[in-house]
Design an enzyme around this catalytic site. Structure first.
Site, mmCIF file in Angstrom:
data_model
loop_
_atom_site.group_PDB
_atom_site.id
_atom_site.type_symbol
_atom_site.label_atom_id
_atom_site.label_comp_id
_atom_site.label_asym_id
_atom_site.label_seq_id
_atom_site.Cartn_x
_atom_site.Cartn_y
_atom_site.Cartn_z
ATOM 1 N N ASP A 80 83.983 8.511 -41.396
ATOM 2 C CA ASP A 80 84.649 9.543 -42.190
ATOM 3 C C ASP A 80 85.336 8.902 -43.399
ATOM 4 O OD1 ASP A 80 86.300 11.997 -42.796
ATOM 5 O OD2 ASP A 80 85.460 12.646 -40.893
ATOM 6 N N SER A 139 83.452 20.492 -39.850
ATOM 7 C CA SER A 139 84.061 19.160 -39.731
ATOM 8 C C SER A 139 85.056 19.101 -38.584
ATOM 9 C CB SER A 139 84.797 18.791 -41.027
ATOM 10 O OG SER A 139 83.917 18.349 -42.012
ATOM 11 N N HIS A 183 90.869 13.911 -44.568
ATOM 12 C CA HIS A 183 89.857 14.439 -43.654
ATOM 13 C C HIS A 183 89.731 13.591 -42.394
ATOM 14 C CE1 HIS A 183 85.609 15.545 -42.593
ATOM 15 N NE2 HIS A 183 85.903 16.694 -43.163
#
Length: 748
Positions: free
Chosen positions: A147, A533, A206
């Protein structure tokens, strides 16, 4: 005279040399500008297959010219995920390289997109019980998160009471100083190439969120603006985390870095890989995640990927390969609620994260800016785009804005700039009833498409329309959950329509987890985010729980357990709905909504060995070279009995049906009780006949395998009128288990 001629000659030589040097520099600069990173696949050589990394690196270098600036141009050498390397080349150099016989392919890399507290309870996970008993919680399992990096100091990644990583762990930590890495966060690498190599700190936020969803520790009193308050925890709180940063805010997520991360993660010894990113539909031999995931599967590593956020249209998936768990997104039963109350007394519920305690209940003037504009400006004003409202007096008014084009935060700022004091966001038709808890910059609520139409009608038909907002806080127990959110990408798969995708749906809407920067001035920081996600790391964590309980299960067995035990009904006991509140079809839900408690005890599994995929890939029509890119061993499809896609021992059926019957087999492995008998139950798709042989199967020992056959028989074509596809299921039922696989039939 001779001296003057000599001076002129020297000057001329100097000028010519200078011109030549300038031209060379210009050519060099031109070449540097034209440099692109290429992914190069090389025919695997048995002589170097078992060599050390240094030898492999030297072998890869041998394909490049001796004068080539190897150190500056070589980006990555791959060992596990591919026979090949990533290198910076000009198009001319790449063309020359491809002419070498050992080179399978050399193509420019692409950039992949990111697919961006209460969920454990919603999923039936309870502290001290089952998968969350003290001897599980993901204990001993390593989850690799590929990620944007991580904020390692968040308490979600503390290691209190955690044992050291398993002895097999070979990775390392690139954070320096103090106890940044620990028994929880056992490894962290930055694969983003830059002039100055930095530690894998988060820069998108994220990666911190996805890591915490998969395996965050128990953190009490977690909330955002006081909403969704409770104990935050990931799915596998006692699993170890290994972080691989492949994205940054300058170049995005490059496939060379993603392949390198998967390569290193396999070598490091991870058990589960979680990737909340993708490229859209691609041939598997061009898809870096599909290639890396196959190598992971060969090494016993489970791979979970997001389906993408390109819904609600059909065939919008990423990560379609059958050796990947492809995860769509669903709602949970917690909402952060507000409502728009109109002057006529009608009230329309929606959601918002910003919940002011002192907002007046007095009815205020209500306006829809789309009523004021002309031509293109009408649409700009209805969407409340930046600058579109500057000539409209919105002082003291509630403003209705349509969703779309820019973020809701930007719309809210435009309303504020024009004097508005509150905002109602009306969904588009595509969004339907999907609403989101967002930290708006002013009092606001997002309402459904249907509610938006009604509010517009009220404004149009009323002389002095008025409204106010009522903020209701966190409400748990929505009986329509789970439902499929509008953005969750749908099947059928473009690259392999004979494999039903997505495989599963899981929580992906309004998910609270760790955040790198506080949004509400509260420490530790949490935020609420939506996307596939978010659903992907939920399934990654659940896979880790199952792996901890069943360490000898293959990735395919874990996937089968998750799929065959999925829920198909919502909390209200009716079929799972979509964003329109219609029954969600099979291309939205796949097998259904994950049920981790049942997945830990599926009774039977549909297992697949890595070599079983070769006949399937041959059946897709891929060339020998293309398949070798994926599997990394010599393949000759002429010597392989290829199979149709639906013949793969997959825990679902997806068939394209014409006028002829189709016949397939499946093999079940008993992972339940030694002595058990199962009978088949069918939900037969529209305009179809089905026959299963045998209709009853008996096992006498654990790990025993039994095969059965299924015949799909087309019925009268008139019965298919107005239908492009049908759906159903096949379930093996015992007194303890129900092992269900979904069936999709596309009529041709």
């Amino acid at each position: 005279m001779m001296k003057m001629e000599l001076r002129l000659l020297v000057s001329l030589i100097f000028i010519l040399c200078s011109i030549s040097m300038l031209a060379a520099e210009e050519n060099l600069e031109h070449d540097q500008i034209n440099l692109m990173t290429y992914i190069v696949h090389v025919k695997k050589s048995e002589n170097v297959a078992s060599h050390q990394s240094e030898d492999l690196h030297s072998w890869y270098h041998s394909f490049l010219p001796q004068t080539f600036p190897h150190k500056e141009r070589m980006v990555f050498s791959y060992r596990k995920v591919a026979s090949g390397f990533a290198v910076k080349l000009t198009p001319e150099e790449a063309k020359s390289l491809q002419e070498k016989g050992e080179i399978v392919s050399a193509r420019p890399e692409r950039t992949l997109e990111l697919h961006t507290t209460h969920t454990p309870t919603f999923l039936g996970l309870k502290q001290g019980q089952g998968l969350w008993s003290d001897d599980n919680l993901g204990k001993g399992v390593i989850i690799g998160i590929i990620d944007t990096g991580i904020f390692p100091l968040h308490p979600s990644f503390n290691d209190e009471g955690m044992p050291p990583p398993p002895a097999k762990w070979k990775g390392h930590c690139e954070f320096t100083g103090g106890q940044v890495c620990n028994n929880k966060l056992i490894g962290a690498r930055n694969l983003v190439k830059s002039a100055i190599q930095e530690p894998p700190f988060e820069n998108f936020f994220h990666g911190t969120h996805t890591a915490a969803e998969a395996a965050g520790r128990f953190i009490e009193d977690a909330s955002v603006f006081g909403n969704a308050k409770g104990v935050a925890a990931g799915m596998a709180p006692n699993a170890h985390l290994a972080i691989y940063k492949v994205c940054n805010d300058k170049i995005g997520c490059t496939e060379s870095a993603i392949l390198a991360a998967m390569d290193i993660a396999i070598e490091d010894g991870v058990d589960v890989l979680s990737l909340s990113l993708g490229l859209g539909s691609l041939p598997f031999f061009e898809d870096p995640i599909a290639i890396g995931a196959f190598a992971a599967t060969q090494n016993g590593v489970f791979v979970s990927c997001s389906a993408a956020n390109s819904g609600p249209g059909y065939s919008t998936l990423s990560n379609e390969a059958p050796w990947i768990l492809t995860v769509g997104a669903s709602t949970i039963d917690r909402k952060i609620v507000a409502s728009a109350k109109l002057g006529n007394g009608e009230e329309y519920e929606g959601e918002t994260l910003f919940q002011p305690k002192d907002f007046s209940q007095q009815l205020l003037p209500l306006v829809y800016p789309g009523s004021f504009g002309y031509g293109n400006q009408t649409q700009n004003q209805s969407l409340c785009l930046p600058g579109s409202l500057k000539n409209i007096d919105l002082s003291g008014k509630v403003v209705l804005c349509d969703v779309g084009n820019v973020s809701s935060i930007v719309k809210g700022q435009e309303v504020l700039n024009s004097g508005g004091i509150a905002m109602i966001l009306a969904n588009s038709e595509a969004l339907g009833f999907s609403t989101f808890a967002i930290a708006h910059v002013l009092p606001a609520v997002e309402v459904s498409y249907a509610a938006g139409l009604t509010i517009k009608s009220y404004i149009k038909s009323t002389y002095n329309p008025t409204a106010t907002l009522i903020f209701k806080g966190t409400i748990i127990g929505d009986s329509l959950a789970p439902s499929v959110v509008y953005f969750s990408s749908r099947g059928p798969s473009q690259e392999s329509p004979g494999i039903l995708k997505p495989d599963i749906i899981g929580p992906g809407v309004n998910i609270l987890a760790a955040w790198a920067v506080s949004v509400d001035n509260k420490i530790p920081a949490f935020d609420i985010v939506s996307g596939t996600s978010m659903s992907c790391p939920h399934l990654s964590g659940i896979a880790a729980l199952i792996k901890s309980s069943h360490p000898d299960w293959s990735p395919a067995a874990i996937k089968s357990a998750i799929m065959t035990t999925a829920n198909t009904l919502n909390l209200g006991g009716i079929p799972i709905l979509d964003q329109r509140l219609f029954p969600a079809d099979i291309f939205a839900t796949g097998a259904g909504h994950v049920n981790p408690v049942k997945a830990n005890d599926p009774g039977l599994v549909y297992d697949i060995e890595p070599e079983d995929y070769v006949p399937y890939l041959c059946g897709l029509g891929y060339s020998d070279k293309e398949i070798e890119v994926i599997v990394q061993w010599k393949v000759k499809c002429s010597n392989v009995k290829s199979i149709p896609e639906a013949q793969l021992n997959y825990p679902s059926f997806s068939i394209l049906l014409g006028s002829d019957s189709q016949y397939y087999t499946r093999t079940l492995t008993n992972v339940g009780f030694a002595n058990s008998t199962y009978k088949v139950e069918l939900e037969v798709p529209l305009a179809l006949g089905m026959s299963v042989n045998p209709s009853e199967i008996t096992f006498t020992e654990v790990n025993e395998k039994v095969s059965f056959s299924v015949e799909f028989i087309p019925q009268i074509k008139e019965n298919r009128r107005n239908h492009t596809f049908g759906q159903g299921s096949l379930t093996w039922v015992s007194d303890r288990h129900a092992v269900r696989i979904p069936i999709s039939v596309i009529f041709k």
